[in-house]
Design a protein around this motif. Structure first.
Motif, mmCIF file in Angstrom:
data_model
loop_
_atom_site.group_PDB
_atom_site.id
_atom_site.type_symbol
_atom_site.label_atom_id
_atom_site.label_comp_id
_atom_site.label_asym_id
_atom_site.label_seq_id
_atom_site.Cartn_x
_atom_site.Cartn_y
_atom_site.Cartn_z
ATOM 1 N N LEU A 103 0.834 -1.210 0.000
ATOM 2 C CA LEU A 103 0.000 0.000 0.000
ATOM 3 C C LEU A 103 0.865 1.256 0.000
ATOM 4 C CD1 LEU A 103 -2.836 1.337 0.284
ATOM 5 C CD2 LEU A 103 -2.516 1.186 2.765
ATOM 6 N N LEU A 104 1.875 1.274 0.880
ATOM 7 C CA LEU A 104 2.776 2.422 0.950
ATOM 8 C C LEU A 104 3.512 2.640 -0.371
ATOM 9 C CD1 LEU A 104 4.333 1.936 4.502
ATOM 10 C CD2 LEU A 104 3.005 3.897 3.744
ATOM 11 N N ILE A 105 3.993 1.545 -0.953
ATOM 12 C CA ILE A 105 4.737 1.657 -2.209
ATOM 13 C C ILE A 105 3.831 2.173 -3.325
ATOM 14 C CG2 ILE A 105 5.924 0.321 -3.998
ATOM 15 C CD1 ILE A 105 6.968 -1.504 -1.734
ATOM 16 N N LEU A 106 2.594 1.654 -3.369
ATOM 17 C CA LEU A 106 1.655 2.100 -4.399
ATOM 18 C C LEU A 106 1.328 3.586 -4.245
ATOM 19 C CD1 LEU A 106 -0.897 -0.857 -4.739
ATOM 20 C CD2 LEU A 106 0.536 0.115 -6.539
ATOM 21 N N GLU A 107 1.053 4.015 -3.010
ATOM 22 C CA GLU A 107 0.709 5.419 -2.774
ATOM 23 C C GLU A 107 1.846 6.338 -3.195
ATOM 24 O OE1 GLU A 107 -2.204 4.787 1.134
ATOM 25 O OE2 GLU A 107 -0.424 6.054 1.261
ATOM 26 N N ASN A 108 3.048 6.036 -2.741
ATOM 27 C CA ASN A 108 4.187 6.914 -3.053
ATOM 28 C C ASN A 108 4.575 6.838 -4.527
ATOM 29 O OD1 ASN A 108 5.364 8.228 -0.462
ATOM 30 N ND2 ASN A 108 4.840 6.150 0.151
ATOM 31 N N THR A 109 4.358 5.671 -5.150
ATOM 32 C CA THR A 109 4.615 5.565 -6.588
ATOM 33 C C THR A 109 3.647 6.443 -7.369
ATOM 34 O OG1 THR A 109 5.445 3.308 -6.345
ATOM 35 C CG2 THR A 109 4.736 3.991 -8.541
ATOM 36 N N MET A 110 2.368 6.449 -6.956
ATOM 37 C CA MET A 110 1.374 7.300 -7.624
ATOM 38 C C MET A 110 1.741 8.776 -7.498
ATOM 39 S SD MET A 110 -2.180 5.465 -6.451
ATOM 40 C CE MET A 110 -2.600 3.804 -6.963
ATOM 41 N N ILE A 111 2.107 9.182 -6.275
ATOM 42 C CA ILE A 111 2.470 10.588 -6.052
ATOM 43 C C ILE A 111 3.739 10.931 -6.839
ATOM 44 C CG2 ILE A 111 3.170 12.294 -4.321
ATOM 45 C CD1 ILE A 111 1.524 10.591 -2.296
ATOM 46 N N GLY A 112 4.716 10.016 -6.815
ATOM 47 C CA GLY A 112 5.962 10.251 -7.533
ATOM 48 C C GLY A 112 5.747 10.377 -9.030
ATOM 49 N N LEU A 113 4.952 9.457 -9.603
ATOM 50 C CA LEU A 113 4.679 9.525 -11.043
ATOM 51 C C LEU A 113 3.932 10.801 -11.402
ATOM 52 C CD1 LEU A 113 3.718 5.825 -11.871
ATOM 53 C CD2 LEU A 113 5.733 7.070 -12.657
ATOM 54 N N ALA A 114 2.979 11.178 -10.539
ATOM 55 C CA ALA A 114 2.232 12.418 -10.795
ATOM 56 C C ALA A 114 3.157 13.631 -10.764
ATOM 57 C CB ALA A 114 1.123 12.576 -9.756
#
Length: 638
Positions: A103-114
């Motif tokens: 969950l943490l990796i997905l959230e930060n990956t989404m924010i990072g990609l954005a």
């Protein structure tokens, strides 16, 4: 609802928490991407400075990337701490550690990609403007055409994606090492009474004041040696200002009963002492980052603006042609005629005169001035050179006197001139009383020291000198010389160096302007990045503590405080936490600007004020936004 949708909803519901972090990351990506566009721009390879610019941009990108890595690591860790209770609740509801990590990796990956995609998009929109600024600062005649490099896009995406993922894995690892109860408790800590040491408080103040003294009294000869001591005192001094002296100050206010029991001061000061203690390290980091941003921006801006003034300081005469040894007068005059013809063809206005000068040596008991080469001028020729520039002249020296002229920088670095010196011309030695002044004449290839003597004494020296040793100095004054710098340099580059040594303001000006342009272009965006990161760190800290603050204000609300009174207390505390590090950083930078003023001849006051006002405007807008978020949350507890 899928796991990915669950992670996406978490990001959406915490948009307000991530906004400052997202914008700071986006700005870093934008700057990095625009620099990369310049590196891979096909037209940049046509210019001579391509290698220098490429090296400077690569160094800037390394700094941006390194700082962004640390900033993202800190930011991600801060947000995880602020949401530890949420993660603890998910753990008690049965979520596995692997799922929580995912969950943490997905959230930060989404924010990072954005942030990466938004940064590249904004960078693409600003690329044309960036290339225009780049062309103007570096003095390129034609503006570089708009160009988007796929290599720049790919490099930005890969490097920042790797950075976000590595930081996320590092934070996930720290969360993994915590027990379930630690995660569930979140960042809650018991408030202990703030303590301080008077000894350390006094030391902090003394260290900062001593650093200020070193900066205030520094000059061009001492600034290099004082740089490390200033940092060695200012950094720990600033740290203890916040961890010790700030608490000591609040304790003094607490002892002042008249002040303490007026209005809401009791509640404000009591709570402020705890906030200062809890946030001391954050305030220290923000102060140092802001001070770096202020100082670097101000110094770079002042250096960039002072190019003309510093050129006149180091090269007082627009053009100076000095005949070389063994060059005859006829060849030298032909060179002069050729230079004048080219100036006329290029429509460069000028006034000129020709002076003779005698190379000689000084003899003295002082090792600093013994066997020093000099060029001797008659007072009449000196007068004509000063009239050419319409400058004030020194008094006429007596027959037994001489005026020694040397550059201001030479005057600072060399020892005091003896009251009298022996001047050796040919086979004769003459003792003259010496008066030292700053030189309004340009240096020659053999010496930067000139001697002005009376006309009678000069005639005596001419007779004693070997006829072949007499040199000639052709001096030109060009109104608005910097407007013709490129043309002047082009003409003088064609002068035969076997006949004459050419020195000009144009050569020094173009070299210094290019150097300062590089520094300004490479440094200013990094300075802004530091400042935005400092503001973001304050925002992160406020958001991390907001739940605890709301409970505190809810307790105050229940014992009878009105909404207006609570907002007043919260506003004062928030303003102090925001503007205290800004003020301290501004004072630190102010003394750095004073040291810069001791080095430069141009005034740095107005440019420094401009830098302050620009950063203050950004900081104030940031404060208003954060205060509104804070008070909106506060309204919900009533």
């Amino acid at each position: 609802m899928t796991f990915i949708q669950f992670a996406l909803n978490n990001v959406k519901r915490n948009t307000r928490a991530y906004v400052s972090y997202f914008l700071s990351c986006m700005f870093a990506v934008t700057v990095f991407f625009m620099y990369a566009v310049v590196i891979f721009h096909p037209s940049i390879r046509e210019y001579e400075f391509h290698n220098v610019v490429q090296s400077g941009i690569i160094a800037s990108q390394v700094m941006i990337y390194g700082f962004s890595f640390i900033f993202v690591l800190y930011s991600t860790g801060t947000f995880v701490k602020s949401r530890k209770k949420e993660y603890g609740l998910l753990t008690t509801l049965g979520i596995k550690k692997s799922q929580l990590n995912r969950l943490l990796i997905l959230e930060n990956t989404m924010i990072g990609l954005a942030a990466i995609l938004a940064g590249i998009a904004v960078g693409a929109l600003l690329t044309k403007l960036f290339l225009m600024v780049f062309s103007a600062i570096l003095g390129i005649g034609d503006i570089l055409p708009f160009h988007l490099s796929l290599r720049a896009i790919g490099l930005t995406i890969i490097l920042f994606f790797v950075m976000f993922e590595l930081n996320t894995l590092a934070v996930v690892w720290t969360l993994r090492t915590n027990s379930i109860m630690e995660v569930f408790r979140g960042s809650t800590k018991s408030n202990r009474k703030p303590t301080f040491s008077w000894f350390i408080s006094v030391f902090a103040l003394a260290a900062v004041l001593y650093a200020y003294y070193l900066a205030y009294t520094a000059d061009i000869t001492t600034i290099g040696a004082r740089m490390f001591p200033i940092l060695a005192f200012i950094i720990p001094g600033t740290y203890f200002l916040f961890t010790q002296l700030s608490i000591a100050t609040t304790s003094i206010f607490k002892k002042n009963k008249f002040f303490l029991y007026r209005n809401l001061n009791l509640l404000t000061i009591s709570d402020l002492a705890f906030k200062l203690k809890e946030n001391a390290r954050i305030l220290f980091i923000v102060t140092i980052l802001s001070a770096v941003a202020f100082t670097s921006s101000g110094v770079l801006f002042n250096l960039f603006r002072s190019v003309e003034a510093e050129t006149v300081r180091f090269v007082p005469q627009a053009v100076s042609l000095i005949s070389n040894e063994n060059a005859n007068l006829e060849d030298f005059k032909k060179t002069i005629e050729n230079v004048e013809a080219q100036f006329q063809d290029k429509f460069i206005p000028y006034e000129s005169m020709l002076a003779s000068t005698i190379p000689a040596e000084m003899e003295s008991n002082s090792p600093n001035w013994d066997t020093t080469p000099i060029m001797i001028y008659s007072y009449s020729d000196y007068q004509k050179m000063m009239d050419l520039k319409d400058e004030e002249k020194l008094r006429h020296p007596k027959f037994s006197e001489a005026i020694l002229l040397s550059q201001d920088l030479v005057n600072r670095f060399t020892a005091k001139v003896p009251d009298s010196l022996t001047i050796k011309v040919g086979q004769t030695n003459t003792d003259l009383a010496i008066h030292r002044e700053a030189s309004p004449l340009s240096s020659s290839i053999s010496t930067n020291v000139q001697l002005i003597v009376s006309d009678k004494r000069y005639e005596q020296f001419i007779q004693a000198a070997d006829a072949s040793s007499v040199r000639y100095n052709y001096v030109m004054h060009i109104p608005n010389a910097f407007d013709y710098a490129t043309e002047t340099e082009d003409v003088l580059n064609r002068v035969n160096t076997e006949i004459a040594y050419a020195d000009s303001q144009a050569d020094f000006y173009l070299m210094m302007r290019q150097t300062m342009s590089y520094l300004f272009f490479f440094g200013i965006f990094i300075s802004v990045l530091f400042f935005l990161a400092a503001g973001s760190i304050l925002y992160f800290r406020m958001y991390q503590d907001i739940d605890k603050d709301l409970k505190h204000y809810y307790s105050l609300y229940r014992i009878g405080l009105t909404s207006k009174e609570m907002k007043k207390i919260a506003g004062k505390q928030l303003a102090l936490l925001f503007f205290l590090p800004f003020s301290v950083a501004a004072i630190h930078a102010g003394f750095a600007f004073k040291a810069l003023q001791n080095i430069l001849v141009s005034n740095v006051l107005l440019p420094s004020i401009f830098v302050y006002l620009l950063y203050f405007a950004v900081h104030f807008i940031n404060f208003i936004i954060i205060r509104n978020i804070y008070t909106t949350k506060l309204n919900k507890v009533m």
